[in-house]
Motif scaffolding. Structure first.
Motif, short mmCIF file in Angstrom:
data_model
loop_
_atom_site.label_atom_id
_atom_site.label_comp_id
_atom_site.label_asym_id
_atom_site.label_seq_id
_atom_site.Cartn_x
_atom_site.Cartn_y
_atom_site.Cartn_z
N UNK A 256 43.03 48.07 35.72
CA UNK A 256 41.78 47.30 35.73
C UNK A 256 42.06 45.83 35.40
N UNK A 257 42.89 45.60 34.38
CA UNK A 257 43.27 44.23 34.00
C UNK A 257 44.00 43.55 35.16
N UNK A 258 44.95 44.24 35.78
CA UNK A 258 45.71 43.67 36.89
C UNK A 258 44.80 43.34 38.06
N UNK A 259 43.87 44.22 38.38
CA UNK A 259 42.93 43.97 39.48
C UNK A 259 42.04 42.77 39.18
N UNK A 260 41.61 42.63 37.93
CA UNK A 260 40.81 41.47 37.56
C UNK A 260 41.59 40.18 37.70
N UNK A 261 42.85 40.19 37.28
CA UNK A 261 43.69 38.99 37.42
C UNK A 261 43.94 38.67 38.89
N UNK A 262 44.20 39.69 39.70
CA UNK A 262 44.40 39.48 41.14
C UNK A 262 43.12 38.96 41.80
N UNK A 263 41.98 39.50 41.40
CA UNK A 263 40.70 39.05 41.96
C UNK A 263 40.40 37.61 41.55
N UNK A 264 40.68 37.26 40.30
CA UNK A 264 40.46 35.88 39.84
C UNK A 264 41.29 34.88 40.64
N UNK A 265 42.47 35.31 41.09
CA UNK A 265 43.35 34.46 41.89
C UNK A 265 43.06 34.58 43.39
N UNK A 266 42.03 35.35 43.75
CA UNK A 266 41.65 35.58 45.15
C UNK A 266 42.80 36.21 45.97
N UNK A 267 43.55 37.09 45.33
CA UNK A 267 44.66 37.76 46.01
C UNK A 267 44.31 39.18 46.43
N UNK A 268 43.20 39.70 45.91
CA UNK A 268 42.78 41.06 46.25
C UNK A 268 41.28 41.06 46.54
N UNK A 269 40.88 41.90 47.47
CA UNK A 269 39.48 42.08 47.81
C UNK A 269 39.13 43.55 47.62
N UNK A 270 37.83 43.84 47.57
CA UNK A 270 37.40 45.22 47.44
C UNK A 270 36.20 45.47 48.33
N UNK A 271 35.97 46.74 48.59
CA UNK A 271 34.79 47.19 49.33
C UNK A 271 34.49 48.60 48.84
N UNK A 272 33.31 49.09 49.18
CA UNK A 272 32.98 50.46 48.82
C UNK A 272 33.73 51.42 49.73
#
Length: 97
Positions: free
Chosen positions: A67-83
């Motif tokens: 969860x922490x890693x995903x948040x850091x990746x999302x903050x850097x705009x390196x990961x996206x998500x969808x349902x």
């Protein structure tokens, strides 16, 4: 004539070139992140999209660390998500192109 092994290697090279991890700018942004974020990005490179639980299973990291890693990746705009198409209650994650 090429062998089957050469054909597979060529296909893998094309797949690697299409990966966001092949982009020098993406790699530079990733370099600044913690090791857990780098591992999650590497797992997503090969098997995206994955849910948080699937990422924890594949990376062998605890849920909280994922969860922490995903948040850091999302903050850097390196990961996206969808349902998820399979379960609309879950989100799945993939590398941003």
């Amino acid at each position: 004539m090429s062998t089957q092994a050469e054909d597979v290697a060529a296909e893998e090279q094309v797949a690697e070139d299409d990966s966001p991890l092949a982009d020098p700018e993406f790699r530079e942004q990733l370099r600044e992140l913690p090791p857990s974020a780098k591992l999650v990005a590497k797992v997503l490179e090969g098997e995206a999209p994955l849910s948080q639980g699937e990422l924890a299973e594949e990376s062998l990291l605890p849920d909280r660390t994922v969860r922490y890693a995903l948040n850091r990746l999302a903050d850097a705009d390196l990961v996206d998500s969808r349902y998820s198409f399979h379960d609309a209650r879950k989100q799945v994650y993939f590398l941003a192109a």
